[in-house]
Scaffold this motif. Structure first.
Motif, PDB file in Angstrom:
ATOM      1  N   LEU A   2       3.141  21.366 -11.020  1.00  0.00           N
ATOM      2  CA  LEU A   2       4.069  21.827 -10.119  1.00  0.00           C
ATOM      3  C   LEU A   2       4.375  20.973  -8.848  1.00  0.00           C
ATOM      4  CD1 LEU A   2       5.551  24.198  -9.089  1.00  0.00           C
ATOM      5  CD2 LEU A   2       3.683  25.136  -7.920  1.00  0.00           C
ATOM      6  N   HIS A   3       3.324  20.114  -8.535  1.00  0.00           N
ATOM      7  CA  HIS A   3       3.500  19.200  -7.610  1.00  0.00           C
ATOM      8  C   HIS A   3       4.848  18.068  -7.909  1.00  0.00           C
ATOM      9  CE1 HIS A   3       2.745  15.641  -4.909  1.00  0.00           C
ATOM     10  NE2 HIS A   3       2.799  16.559  -3.961  1.00  0.00           N
ATOM     11  N   SER A   4       4.243  17.627  -9.320  1.00  0.00           N
ATOM     12  CA  SER A   4       5.304  16.732  -9.796  1.00  0.00           C
ATOM     13  C   SER A   4       6.741  16.999  -9.714  1.00  0.00           C
ATOM     14  CB  SER A   4       4.845  16.409 -11.457  1.00  0.00           C
ATOM     15  OG  SER A   4       5.532  15.605 -11.883  1.00  0.00           O
ATOM     16  N   TYR A   5       6.966  18.238  -9.881  1.00  0.00           N
ATOM     17  CA  TYR A   5       8.408  18.853  -9.817  1.00  0.00           C
ATOM     18  C   TYR A   5       8.860  18.894  -8.360  1.00  0.00           C
ATOM     19  CZ  TYR A   5       8.730  19.614 -14.855  1.00  0.00           C
ATOM     20  OH  TYR A   5       8.833  19.336 -16.464  1.00  0.00           O
ATOM     21  N   ARG A   6       8.133  19.443  -7.675  1.00  0.00           N
ATOM     22  CA  ARG A   6       8.360  19.279  -6.225  1.00  0.00           C
ATOM     23  C   ARG A   6       8.488  18.030  -5.725  1.00  0.00           C
ATOM     24  NH1 ARG A   6       3.597  23.817  -4.300  1.00  0.00           N
ATOM     25  NH2 ARG A   6       4.650  25.716  -4.968  1.00  0.00           N
ATOM     26  N   HIS A   7       7.669  16.936  -6.160  1.00  0.00           N
ATOM     27  CA  HIS A   7       7.899  15.547  -5.600  1.00  0.00           C
ATOM     28  C   HIS A   7       9.222  15.131  -5.947  1.00  0.00           C
ATOM     29  CE1 HIS A   7       7.328  11.129  -6.121  1.00  0.00           C
ATOM     30  NE2 HIS A   7       7.278  11.511  -4.616  1.00  0.00           N
ATOM     31  N   ARG A   8       9.587  15.400  -7.340  1.00  0.00           N
ATOM     32  CA  ARG A   8      10.892  14.668  -8.036  1.00  0.00           C
ATOM     33  C   ARG A   8      12.034  15.322  -7.272  1.00  0.00           C
ATOM     34  NH1 ARG A   8      10.780  14.903 -14.400  1.00  0.00           N
ATOM     35  NH2 ARG A   8       8.635  15.938 -14.323  1.00  0.00           N
ATOM     36  N   LEU A   9      11.864  16.592  -6.976  1.00  0.00           N
ATOM     37  CA  LEU A   9      12.841  17.340  -6.244  1.00  0.00           C
ATOM     38  C   LEU A   9      12.975  16.985  -4.866  1.00  0.00           C
ATOM     39  CD1 LEU A   9      12.953  20.401  -8.291  1.00  0.00           C
ATOM     40  CD2 LEU A   9      14.491  18.882  -8.605  1.00  0.00           C
ATOM     41  N   GLY A  10      12.093  16.229  -4.346  1.00  0.00           N
ATOM     42  CA  GLY A  10      12.126  15.911  -2.879  1.00  0.00           C
ATOM     43  C   GLY A  10      11.590  16.976  -1.868  1.00  0.00           C
ATOM     44  N   PHE A  11      10.851  18.004  -2.616  1.00  0.00           N
ATOM     45  CA  PHE A  11      10.209  19.088  -1.635  1.00  0.00           C
ATOM     46  C   PHE A  11       8.781  18.605  -1.382  1.00  0.00           C
ATOM     47  CE2 PHE A  11      13.600  21.414  -4.035  1.00  0.00           C
ATOM     48  CZ  PHE A  11      14.482  21.354  -3.021  1.00  0.00           C
ATOM     49  N   ALA A  12       8.104  17.567  -1.735  1.00  0.00           N
ATOM     50  CA  ALA A  12       7.008  17.354  -1.432  1.00  0.00           C
ATOM     51  C   ALA A  12       6.739  15.738  -1.351  1.00  0.00           C
ATOM     52  CB  ALA A  12       5.865  17.828  -2.522  1.00  0.00           C
ATOM     53  N   THR A  13       5.684  15.199  -0.786  1.00  0.00           N
ATOM     54  CA  THR A  13       5.531  13.718  -0.664  1.00  0.00           C
ATOM     55  C   THR A  13       4.662  13.342  -1.784  1.00  0.00           C
ATOM     56  OG1 THR A  13       3.343  14.352   0.619  1.00  0.00           O
ATOM     57  CG2 THR A  13       5.514  13.820   2.087  1.00  0.00           C
ATOM     58  N   GLY A  14       4.863  12.218  -2.019  1.00  0.00           N
ATOM     59  CA  GLY A  14       4.202  11.496  -3.271  1.00  0.00           C
ATOM     60  C   GLY A  14       2.768  11.078  -2.860  1.00  0.00           C
ATOM     61  N   ALA A  15       1.916  10.551  -3.936  1.00  0.00           N
ATOM     62  CA  ALA A  15       0.701  10.069  -3.642  1.00  0.00           C
ATOM     63  C   ALA A  15       0.862   8.790  -2.736  1.00  0.00           C
ATOM     64  CB  ALA A  15      -0.195   9.813  -4.891  1.00  0.00           C
ATOM     65  N   ASP A  16      -0.101   8.630  -1.624  1.00  0.00           N
ATOM     66  CA  ASP A  16      -0.032   7.744  -0.791  1.00  0.00           C
ATOM     67  C   ASP A  16      -0.482   6.222  -1.705  1.00  0.00           C
ATOM     68  OD1 ASP A  16       0.361   9.349   1.287  1.00  0.00           O
ATOM     69  OD2 ASP A  16      -1.537   9.441   1.805  1.00  0.00           O
ATOM     70  N   GLU A  17      -1.168   6.421  -2.505  1.00  0.00           N
ATOM     71  CA  GLU A  17      -1.602   5.126  -3.334  1.00  0.00           C
ATOM     72  C   GLU A  17      -0.409   4.526  -3.952  1.00  0.00           C
ATOM     73  OE1 GLU A  17      -3.440   8.439  -6.020  1.00  0.00           O
ATOM     74  OE2 GLU A  17      -2.946   8.038  -3.685  1.00  0.00           O
ATOM     75  N   TYR A  18       0.735   5.193  -4.161  1.00  0.00           N
ATOM     76  CA  TYR A  18       1.816   4.808  -4.907  1.00  0.00           C
ATOM     77  C   TYR A  18       2.838   4.623  -4.050  1.00  0.00           C
ATOM     78  CZ  TYR A  18      -0.679   6.310  -8.997  1.00  0.00           C
ATOM     79  OH  TYR A  18      -1.677   6.442 -10.046  1.00  0.00           O
ATOM     80  N   ALA A  19       2.956   4.657  -2.834  1.00  0.00           N
ATOM     81  CA  ALA A  19       3.992   4.468  -1.680  1.00  0.00           C
ATOM     82  C   ALA A  19       4.571   3.310  -1.927  1.00  0.00           C
ATOM     83  CB  ALA A  19       3.585   4.809  -0.457  1.00  0.00           C
ATOM     84  N   GLU A  20       3.887   2.127  -1.899  1.00  0.00           N
ATOM     85  CA  GLU A  20       4.512   0.796  -1.924  1.00  0.00           C
ATOM     86  C   GLU A  20       5.061   0.597  -3.290  1.00  0.00           C
ATOM     87  OE1 GLU A  20       4.699  -3.378  -3.174  1.00  0.00           O
ATOM     88  OE2 GLU A  20       3.089  -2.035  -3.969  1.00  0.00           O
ATOM     89  N   LEU A  21       4.689   1.068  -4.266  1.00  0.00           N
ATOM     90  CA  LEU A  21       5.463   0.932  -5.508  1.00  0.00           C
ATOM     91  C   LEU A  21       6.866   1.622  -5.621  1.00  0.00           C
ATOM     92  CD1 LEU A  21       5.413  -0.074  -8.638  1.00  0.00           C
ATOM     93  CD2 LEU A  21       4.005   1.935  -9.322  1.00  0.00           C
ATOM     94  N   GLU A  22       6.554   2.872  -5.093  1.00  0.00           N
ATOM     95  CA  GLU A  22       8.092   3.757  -4.939  1.00  0.00           C
ATOM     96  C   GLU A  22       8.921   3.031  -4.319  1.00  0.00           C
ATOM     97  OE1 GLU A  22       8.276   7.952  -4.414  1.00  0.00           O
ATOM     98  OE2 GLU A  22       5.986   8.103  -5.174  1.00  0.00           O
ATOM     99  N   ALA A  23       8.550   2.463  -3.013  1.00  0.00           N
ATOM    100  CA  ALA A  23       9.438   1.631  -2.242  1.00  0.00           C
ATOM    101  C   ALA A  23      10.209   0.568  -2.965  1.00  0.00           C
ATOM    102  CB  ALA A  23       8.708   1.247  -0.864  1.00  0.00           C
ATOM    103  N   ARG A  24       9.402  -0.242  -3.699  1.00  0.00           N
ATOM    104  CA  ARG A  24       9.763  -1.310  -4.559  1.00  0.00           C
ATOM    105  C   ARG A  24      10.807  -1.011  -5.482  1.00  0.00           C
ATOM    106  NH1 ARG A  24       4.432  -3.971  -6.333  1.00  0.00           N
ATOM    107  NH2 ARG A  24       6.041  -4.684  -7.989  1.00  0.00           N
ATOM    108  N   LEU A  25      10.574   0.026  -6.191  1.00  0.00           N
ATOM    109  CA  LEU A  25      11.465   0.809  -7.337  1.00  0.00           C
ATOM    110  C   LEU A  25      12.717   1.035  -6.780  1.00  0.00           C
ATOM    111  CD1 LEU A  25       8.997   2.775  -9.504  1.00  0.00           C
ATOM    112  CD2 LEU A  25      10.017   0.717 -10.286  1.00  0.00           C
ATOM    113  N   ALA A  26      12.681   1.662  -5.425  1.00  0.00           N
ATOM    114  CA  ALA A  26      13.686   1.955  -4.736  1.00  0.00           C
ATOM    115  C   ALA A  26      14.721   1.018  -4.416  1.00  0.00           C
ATOM    116  CB  ALA A  26      13.520   3.024  -3.573  1.00  0.00           C
ATOM    117  N   GLY A  27      14.129  -0.115  -4.128  1.00  0.00           N
ATOM    118  CA  GLY A  27      14.953  -1.278  -3.966  1.00  0.00           C
ATOM    119  C   GLY A  27      15.718  -2.098  -4.916  1.00  0.00           C
TER     120      GLY A  27
END
Length: 110
Positions: A2-27
């Motif tokens: 459930l959290h995975s879907y909430r995160h994908r839809l922007g309704f929940a934050t992601g896991a802190d350990e992946y924040a840097e990787l997510e920022a790189r992918l967004a760029g």
């Protein structure tokens, strides 16, 4: 799950350990090659769109198709529509190449 879907839809934050990787992918740079994107009209998880929400990821020519009687897994649920898109992207690529005047490229070149 459930959290995975909430995160994908922007309704929940992601896991802190992946924040840097997510920022790189967004760029990452936009997709410049011709593309066809598909949305299944029977997807119970993610309603079909007109494609505008993901348009920012594409800088090259792109078509978006909404596919009837398909949900989340288009290659399995509607292989005819999926393979048609694969074939049609070749034509889209050639139209783009002709318009942009790519000299020296064969029609069937990658």
């Amino acid at each position: 799950m459930l959290h995975s879907y909430r995160h994908r839809l922007g309704f929940a934050t992601g896991a802190d350990e992946y924040a840097e990787l997510e920022a790189r992918l967004a760029g990452l740079p936009p997709i410049t090659v011709p593309a066809i994107t598909l949305d299944g009209l029977a997807d119970g998880n993610f309603p079909a769109t007109d494609g505008s929400s993901s348009a920012r990821h594409f800088a090259g020519p792109r078509l978006h198709r909404r596919v009837a009687d398909a949900g989340h897994n288009l290659p399995q649920e509607r292989p005819d529509a999926f393979t048609a898109a694969v074939r049609d992207v070749r034509d889209l690529r050639q139209e783009y190449a002709d318009r942009e005047g790519f000299a020296g490229r064969r029609r069937d070149a990658p």
